[in-house]
Design an enzyme around this catalytic site. Structure first.
Site, PDB file in Angstrom:
ATOM      1  N   GLU A  51       0.818  -1.218   0.000  1.00  0.00           N
ATOM      2  CA  GLU A  51       0.000   0.000   0.000  1.00  0.00           C
ATOM      3  C   GLU A  51       0.847   1.261   0.000  1.00  0.00           C
ATOM      4  OE1 GLU A  51      -4.004   0.282   1.659  1.00  0.00           O
ATOM      5  OE2 GLU A  51      -2.981   1.196   3.372  1.00  0.00           O
ATOM      6  N   LYS A  53       0.455   5.079   1.019  1.00  0.00           N
ATOM      7  CA  LYS A  53      -0.383   6.051   1.712  1.00  0.00           C
ATOM      8  C   LYS A  53       0.507   7.140   2.288  1.00  0.00           C
ATOM      9  CE  LYS A  53      -0.545   3.371   6.034  1.00  0.00           C
ATOM     10  NZ  LYS A  53      -1.428   2.760   7.035  1.00  0.00           N
ATOM     11  N   LYS A 111      -8.013   2.288  -2.811  1.00  0.00           N
ATOM     12  CA  LYS A 111      -8.352   2.133  -1.383  1.00  0.00           C
ATOM     13  C   LYS A 111      -9.023   3.421  -0.938  1.00  0.00           C
ATOM     14  CE  LYS A 111      -7.518  -0.035   2.726  1.00  0.00           C
ATOM     15  NZ  LYS A 111      -6.229   0.200   3.365  1.00  0.00           N
ATOM     16  N   GLU A 160     -14.608  -5.580   3.006  1.00  0.00           N
ATOM     17  CA  GLU A 160     -13.860  -5.527   4.267  1.00  0.00           C
ATOM     18  C   GLU A 160     -14.766  -5.695   5.480  1.00  0.00           C
ATOM     19  OE1 GLU A 160     -10.667  -2.489   4.956  1.00  0.00           O
ATOM     20  OE2 GLU A 160     -12.031  -1.873   6.567  1.00  0.00           O
ATOM     21  N   ASN A 181      -9.902  -6.569   8.438  1.00  0.00           N
ATOM     22  CA  ASN A 181      -9.082  -5.444   8.904  1.00  0.00           C
ATOM     23  C   ASN A 181      -8.796  -5.587  10.402  1.00  0.00           C
ATOM     24  OD1 ASN A 181      -7.784  -3.019   9.322  1.00  0.00           O
ATOM     25  ND2 ASN A 181      -9.276  -1.799   8.193  1.00  0.00           N
ATOM     26  N   GLU A 211      -5.590  -7.520   6.610  1.00  0.00           N
ATOM     27  CA  GLU A 211      -5.252  -6.115   6.403  1.00  0.00           C
ATOM     28  C   GLU A 211      -4.840  -5.463   7.729  1.00  0.00           C
ATOM     29  OE1 GLU A 211      -9.207  -5.695   3.539  1.00  0.00           O
ATOM     30  OE2 GLU A 211      -8.679  -4.088   4.907  1.00  0.00           O
ATOM     31  N   SER A 212      -3.807  -4.646   7.665  1.00  0.00           N
ATOM     32  CA  SER A 212      -3.378  -3.770   8.770  1.00  0.00           C
ATOM     33  C   SER A 212      -2.597  -4.496   9.868  1.00  0.00           C
ATOM     34  CB  SER A 212      -4.560  -3.047   9.430  1.00  0.00           C
ATOM     35  OG  SER A 212      -5.249  -2.250   8.504  1.00  0.00           O
TER      36      SER A 212
END
Length: 248
Positions: A51, A53, A111, A160, A181, A211-212
């Protein structure tokens, strides 16, 4: 209207609803994230979605050359690239998405907090191959409608989830790619334990993306054992892009 929301989530959804649509003639083919994840798995690699960001409400803030970053990730065999396009809280832009789509030949995820069809029109026009739909911010009817609309463009859709109720919604609607997530969108707390628990509730015939909060190969191993097929990683790679060589 999306679900009743409070705090920064309510703000980000209001802002998303008002964003103008961008229309351009799409310049690239559609690359399937689903297919690419399966290819990377068959090659014995960890399918990673890297990702890009600029910042986030959790306090993250890193300045990095976007094209240099995504080309480096592509060269290191990632399954896909995620581009944060939300402006108000994440400092992203549709321009970021367009530039990435012009410079890589791997699946690109827009995203964002998608709550309108015009955002999906924009995603397709600017070269995205995948969009994200967040169960937390949409009613079930909106979720189904936006999912079908994105599929009409032949885009992949990551749905998600962050809790058991949302997993149930995703499963009963037969969504084929489910992202779990680790970050709670309201409190911004992280919990890999919660992600492990939720991954185990999702059948193996779905593509499952963790995710994350993924920082190490141990984290990937742990989530893979819980059933994850792929891993969306932002902060760790933005802070140290070379980490991709260890994680993949």
């Amino acid at each position: 209207m999306p679900r009743f929301l409070q705090g920064w989530l309510a703000d980000v959804i209001r802002f998303s609803q008002q964003r103008p649509e961008v229309y351009k003639t799409r310049q690239r083919p559609i690359y399937s994230l689903k297919r690419n994840i399966m290819v990377k798995k068959s090659e014995g690699k960890n399918p990673i979605i890297a990702e890009f960001k600029r910042k986030s409400p959790s306090g993250f803030n890193v300045n990095r050359d976007i094209i240099e970053y995504v080309k480096f990730m592509e060269a290191n065999d990632v399954a896909g690239i995620s581009v944060l396009t939300e402006e108000k809280f994440f400092g992203g832009s549709y321009t970021d998405l367009e530039r990435v789509a012009e410079n890589v030949s791997v699946p690109v995820l827009m995203k964002d907090f998608v709550v309108t069809e015009k955002q999906i029109n924009t995603a397709y026009s600017l070269g995205a191959d995948v969009i994200l739909l967040i169960v937390r911010v949409l009613t079930e009817r909106e979720l189904i409608s936006l999912y079908k609309y994105a599929k009409s463009y032949k885009l992949d859709v990551i749905v998600e989830v962050t809790n058991e109720e949302e997993v149930e919604i995703a499963l009963r609607n037969n969504f084929d790619i489910i992202g779990v997530n680790s970050r709670d969108l309201s409190s911004l707390d992280l919990s890999l334990e919660k992600t492990e628990r939720l991954l185990k509730l999702i059948p193996s015939d779905r593509i499952k993306i963790a995710e994350s909060g993924i920082r190490s190969r141990d984290d990937i191993h742990r989530l893979k054992n819980a059933g994850a097929d792929a891993f969306l990683i932002g902060t760790t790679l933005m802070q140290d892009p070379n980490k991709i060589k260890e994680l993949i």
